[in-house]
Design an enzyme around this catalytic site. Structure first.
Site, PDB file in Angstrom:
ATOM      1  N   GLU A 127     -73.073  55.921 -55.430  1.00  0.00           N
ATOM      2  CA  GLU A 127     -72.622  57.321 -55.471  1.00  0.00           C
ATOM      3  C   GLU A 127     -71.654  57.560 -54.320  1.00  0.00           C
ATOM      4  OE1 GLU A 127     -76.114  59.641 -54.758  1.00  0.00           O
ATOM      5  OE2 GLU A 127     -77.151  58.906 -56.536  1.00  0.00           O
ATOM      6  N   LYS A 129     -70.373  59.136 -51.036  1.00  0.00           N
ATOM      7  CA  LYS A 129     -71.079  59.818 -49.954  1.00  0.00           C
ATOM      8  C   LYS A 129     -70.246  61.049 -49.595  1.00  0.00           C
ATOM      9  CE  LYS A 129     -73.411  58.993 -45.604  1.00  0.00           C
ATOM     10  NZ  LYS A 129     -72.923  60.113 -44.825  1.00  0.00           N
ATOM     11  N   ASP A 131     -68.926  64.205 -47.717  1.00  0.00           N
ATOM     12  CA  ASP A 131     -68.892  64.585 -46.306  1.00  0.00           C
ATOM     13  C   ASP A 131     -69.042  66.104 -46.196  1.00  0.00           C
ATOM     14  OD1 ASP A 131     -68.694  64.409 -43.619  1.00  0.00           O
ATOM     15  OD2 ASP A 131     -66.545  64.002 -43.557  1.00  0.00           O
ATOM     16  N   TYR A 238     -78.192  65.013 -55.479  1.00  0.00           N
ATOM     17  CA  TYR A 238     -78.451  63.571 -55.585  1.00  0.00           C
ATOM     18  C   TYR A 238     -79.876  63.144 -55.245  1.00  0.00           C
ATOM     19  CZ  TYR A 238     -77.182  64.413 -50.715  1.00  0.00           C
ATOM     20  OH  TYR A 238     -77.103  64.936 -49.453  1.00  0.00           O
ATOM     21  N   LYS A 326     -69.887  52.615 -45.382  1.00  0.00           N
ATOM     22  CA  LYS A 326     -68.870  53.535 -44.863  1.00  0.00           C
ATOM     23  C   LYS A 326     -67.454  53.004 -45.125  1.00  0.00           C
ATOM     24  CE  LYS A 326     -70.351  56.728 -42.707  1.00  0.00           C
ATOM     25  NZ  LYS A 326     -71.100  57.063 -41.539  1.00  0.00           N
ATOM     26  N   CYS A 420     -70.692  53.352  -7.104  1.00  0.00           N
ATOM     27  CA  CYS A 420     -70.919  54.482  -8.000  1.00  0.00           C
ATOM     28  C   CYS A 420     -69.975  55.623  -7.620  1.00  0.00           C
ATOM     29  CB  CYS A 420     -72.371  54.942  -7.890  1.00  0.00           C
ATOM     30  SG  CYS A 420     -72.691  56.482  -8.783  1.00  0.00           S
ATOM     31  N   CYS A 423     -72.510  58.706  -6.285  1.00  0.00           N
ATOM     32  CA  CYS A 423     -73.322  58.680  -5.055  1.00  0.00           C
ATOM     33  C   CYS A 423     -72.842  57.604  -4.093  1.00  0.00           C
ATOM     34  CB  CYS A 423     -74.795  58.490  -5.388  1.00  0.00           C
ATOM     35  SG  CYS A 423     -75.189  56.824  -5.955  1.00  0.00           S
ATOM     36  N   CYS A 438     -75.250  51.541 -11.161  1.00  0.00           N
ATOM     37  CA  CYS A 438     -75.391  52.129  -9.838  1.00  0.00           C
ATOM     38  C   CYS A 438     -76.783  51.809  -9.319  1.00  0.00           C
ATOM     39  CB  CYS A 438     -75.194  53.646  -9.975  1.00  0.00           C
ATOM     40  SG  CYS A 438     -75.883  54.578  -8.606  1.00  0.00           S
ATOM     41  N   CYS A 444     -79.273  59.044  -6.740  1.00  0.00           N
ATOM     42  CA  CYS A 444     -77.993  59.302  -7.421  1.00  0.00           C
ATOM     43  C   CYS A 444     -78.089  60.575  -8.255  1.00  0.00           C
ATOM     44  CB  CYS A 444     -77.611  58.124  -8.306  1.00  0.00           C
ATOM     45  SG  CYS A 444     -76.084  58.434  -9.223  1.00  0.00           S
TER      46      CYS A 444
HETATM   47  S1  IVH Z   1     -79.191  60.264 -50.224  1.00  0.00           S
HETATM   48  C1  IVH Z   1     -83.298  59.657 -48.678  1.00  0.00           C
HETATM   49  N1  IVH Z   1     -76.843  60.473 -51.385  1.00  0.00           N
HETATM   50  O1  IVH Z   1     -75.517  61.555 -46.069  1.00  0.00           O
HETATM   51  C2  IVH Z   1     -81.841  59.610 -48.819  1.00  0.00           C
HETATM   52  N2  IVH Z   1     -77.064  61.295 -49.164  1.00  0.00           N
HETATM   53  O2  IVH Z   1     -76.031  59.853 -43.782  1.00  0.00           O
HETATM   54  C3  IVH Z   1     -81.217  60.919 -48.652  1.00  0.00           C
HETATM   55  N3  IVH Z   1     -75.053  62.314 -48.256  1.00  0.00           N
HETATM   56  O3  IVH Z   1     -78.324  63.295 -44.933  1.00  0.00           O
HETATM   57  C4  IVH Z   1     -79.772  60.912 -48.709  1.00  0.00           C
HETATM   58  N4  IVH Z   1     -73.796  62.036 -50.039  1.00  0.00           N
HETATM   59  O4  IVH Z   1     -76.485  64.605 -46.119  1.00  0.00           O
HETATM   60  C5  IVH Z   1     -77.558  60.704 -50.259  1.00  0.00           C
HETATM   61  N5  IVH Z   1     -74.851  60.640 -52.559  1.00  0.00           N
HETATM   62  C6  IVH Z   1     -75.560  60.872 -51.451  1.00  0.00           C
HETATM   63  C7  IVH Z   1     -75.004  61.510 -50.315  1.00  0.00           C
HETATM   64  C8  IVH Z   1     -75.799  61.694 -49.180  1.00  0.00           C
HETATM   65  C9  IVH Z   1     -73.846  62.514 -48.801  1.00  0.00           C
HETATM   66  C10 IVH Z   1     -75.424  62.696 -46.875  1.00  0.00           C
HETATM   67  C11 IVH Z   1     -76.744  63.390 -46.742  1.00  0.00           C
HETATM   68  C12 IVH Z   1     -77.560  62.546 -45.798  1.00  0.00           C
HETATM   69  C13 IVH Z   1     -76.484  61.794 -45.089  1.00  0.00           C
HETATM   70  C14 IVH Z   1     -77.003  60.500 -44.498  1.00  0.00           C
END
Ligand code: IVH
Length: 689
Positions: A127, A129, A131, A238, A326, A420, A423, A438, A444
């Protein structure tokens, strides 16, 4: 305050900022008393005077106007924030993968854990991810009743009224939806809306947002839902939290059910028969990325079979059954103005690049980490250099390399300090270490302040309203020198400080009092012992249960020949090196005193074993030899989920040894000590198959 306060024109910017902060808190408090509690404490005329003063200061210093200022609140809604909501099922985060190999390793790990037949494919769902901001939407009997932010995962904020303004969120669900259903997803602002919003904000001389994610966050956390409603926010779903029935065998079929109930599911989700197809899905999504009207920062892979997800369970705060792959970091070029040295709580000297501000992936970056001495030498980074910086997700921006043909002629090689900068104690490097530290230790100031900052940080004491800036100010004024001093702060002392009023002082004292009950694992983490992060703190709390028992055990473990030492290094996850840091921290007389003082000031709640009526709850178990029906990691995870402790070595404290063929030395030791030893089948019967 004097009788006739200076005119706003006569204030310096710093004075204006501090008076503004104080007035904003005061006015908000009067709003709350008036509108929420029906119990005003000042006359209307007095209130009006305060409000007007705030407006006058803002007219003279427009940079002080924020959306949170009481002058910006429509209809004087309460500005005290949102109610807290405890999530019935915690909202988790995800582990990251940065390249194909990490993903291949992930699937291999899953295979090792589950040990399925060789010809059984590991099916994944890929899926995008998103943002944005994760939210949890609760439906009771098919009606939307509450929506919350993720918060710290355990507790979020109630933003129901704002979420109701989002068209993608159904108010009612069809008849086939479960009675209790929590749906989780990501709220985001489309890129097109982000551009339009910023244009509107700029035209109105209002704050512009750095990127769509910040804009979405700012819009969701509005106290006035009509502001949220005036901005377009969207949603993809999701996952689920609490649910009264679980009618789907796979994640894929769950996504289909979600669509059927009227929730938006991302159209790019893909069903993948194994790791190769998953990586192909990643490439496809990456290709689509520039054409999408929303930001994505990677691809999430999830194990499709829910039965497998349940067996895999979680490590710390992330599931073993999912990973976020990522996208590569975004880069930009800028000029490095200089190198600053920061001193951390363990004395580590960290070089930080001061940069000419530059936008990288939608965020303005003006600092970047240079990691350590060797890294600077290797990259030969010099003041005045043009450098490539990168930023990926939430990680700290980094300096990647120097653009050599742009180097000014006079640029000098950087010499790392051997003292340092705070200090002036000698800074030394142990043979095995990359960092220079340090040696000032307790003298410190930088280390002391950093320790205090860590003590109150989010995963430690997390005291609302006591941020890093306050710690520095209180420390400089001698109000807080040691952690226990925090619990001695009084509202009288605070209220006398510039920028503080009676109410803000009382609020902070209330927040501090609220944290006087603290779980042992959080407490141990807060101490800031080198190498003791959240996971290790939890292991220690789980093993020793109370502060008293932990201290006694560590005192005994100072003798490396003792049983206590064996027990410490036997904890699965704590080796000799981590043990050495724990021992030396607790050996230090000053730290002992810090602990005594805290123990006297706090109610440290003993570690609670996960509620379990299993016969192995609270027992210490050692696995040895080969297991046939369950992999070693799964056996360990199951035992821990049932409330047992798993240790790597057999001692008098061991309650049970599960021995497969080839048990060897551990089996013999168990026999010698008379520890109960069972085979794999008996173990499976014991834990219920
Ligand atoms: S699953 C138990 N699916 O990414 C698993 N998260 O870095 C729960 N996020 O907190 C997350 N797209 O806010 C899942 N297709 C996706 C997502 C997703 C974005 C976010 C979500 C999570 C964060 C983790």
């Amino acid at each position: 305050m004097t009788d006739t306060p200076p005119q706003p024109d006569d204030l310096t910017p710093a004075q204006a900022a501090s008076e503004h902060a104080r007035l904003a808190v005061e006015v908000s408090e009067h709003n709350r008393l008036y509108y929420q509690d029906d119990a005003p404490r000042v006359s209307d005329a007095e209130y009006d005077a305060l409000f007007r003063r705030l407006q006058d200061i803002e007219a003279r210093f427009p940079e002080l106007v924020t959306p949170e200022s009481p002058t910006q609140q429509v209809g004087a809604e309460p500005t005290s924030g949102f109610a807290k909501v405890r999530h019935a099922v915690p909202m988790l985060s995800l582990a990251n993968a940065f390249d194909d190999d990490d993903v291949i390793d992930f699937v291999a790990r899953v295979r090792r854990f589950l040990n399925p037949p060789d010809d059984e494919p590991v099916v994944l769902v890929a899926e995008p991810k998103i943002d944005g901001l994760s939210v949890s939407l609760r439906y009771e009997y098919r009606t939307f009743v509450r929506g919350a932010t993720r918060g710290d995962g355990a507790e979020g904020e109630d933003i129901t009224a704002n979420l109701r303004t989002i068209v993608d969120i159904p108010a009612e669900l069809p008849e086939d939806a479960p009675d209790i259903l929590e749906v989780r997803g990501e709220v985001f602002m489309p890129k097109s809306e982000f551009a339009a919003l910023n244009a509107r904000q700029a035209a109105a001389d209002d704050k512009v947002f750095a990127n769509p994610r910040n804009a979405a966050a700012g819009s969701l956390r509005q106290l006035d839902p009509s502001i949220t409603a005036s901005r377009t926010l969207r949603l993809f779903t999701y996952a689920w939290g609490e649910i009264s029935e679980e009618p789907f065998g796979t994640h894929w079929s769950f996504l289909e059910r979600l669509r059927g109930w009227g929730f938006p599911v991302n159209p790019l989700v893909q069903h993948c028969d194994g790791v190769e197809e998953a990586l192909a899905a990643y490439n496809k999504i990456a290709e689509a990325r520039p054409t999408l009207d929303y930001d994505i920062d990677g691809v999430v892979y999830k194990i499709n079979r829910l039965g497998w997800q349940a067996r895999l369970g979680f490590v710390s705060r992330a599931p073993r059954w999912a990973i976020a792959h990522k996208f590569p970091a975004e880069q930009a070029t800028t000029v490095l103005q200089g190198i600053d040295i920061q001193v951390g709580r363990t004395g580590a000297l960290t070089p930080v690049a001061r940069l000419e501000p530059v936008t990288v992936g939608g965020v303005v970056v003006s600092n970047a980490t240079l990691h350590n001495e060797d890294e600077i030498a290797r990259k030969d980074v010099r003041a005045g250099d043009t450098v490539v910086v990168q930023r990926a997700g939430d990680v700290i921006p980094q300096v990647v390399e120097v653009v050599l043909d742009k180097r000014p002629k006079k640029a000098k090689r950087y010499k790392f300090p051997d003292h340092c900068p705070v200090c002036n104690s000698e800074a030394v490097r142990a043979d095995s270490e990359a960092v220079r530290r340090c040696t000032g230790g307790l003298i410190c100031p930088a280390q002391a302040v950093e320790r205090l900052k860590h003590f109150v940080s989010r995963n430690a004491f997390d005291i609302e309203g006591l941020g890093a800036k306050h710690i520095v100010a209180f420390w400089e004024d001698g109000l807080i020198k040691e952690p226990a001093d925090i619990f001695g702060l009084t509202s009288e002392v605070l209220a006398e400080r510039e920028g503080w009023g009676e109410q803000s002082a009382a609020n902070l004292v209330a927040a501090i009092t609220d944290r006087q009950h603290i779980a042992l694992d959080r407490f141990i983490y807060a101490l800031g012992i080198r190498q003791v992060g959240q996971a290790t703190a939890r292991l220690l709390a789980r093993t020793y249960t109370t502060l008293e028992a932990w201290r006694a055990a560590i005192a005994a473990a100072q003798d490396h020949e003792s049983e206590a030492y064996q027990e410490l290094i036997g904890i699965d996850g704590i080796g000799e090196l981590v043990a050495a840091d724990i021992l030396s921290f607790l050996h230090e007389a000053h730290n002992q005193r810090v602990l005594d003082d805290l123990d006297a000031a706090l109610d440290i709640v003993p570690f609670e074993q996960p509620a379990s009526d299993s016969p192995i709850a609270g027992k210490t178990i050692v696995f040895t030899g080969t297991l046939d029906q369950m992999s070693r990691p799964e056996a360990k995870a199951r035992a821990e989920a049932l409330g047992a402790k798993v240790s790597g070595s057999v001692s008098k404290k061991t309650d049970l040894v599960v021995a497969g063929p080839g048990a060897g030395a551990k089996g013999r030791k168990a026999a010698e000590l008379g520890v109960e030893t069972i085979d794999e089948q008996t173990w499976l019967d014991l834990i219920g198959g």
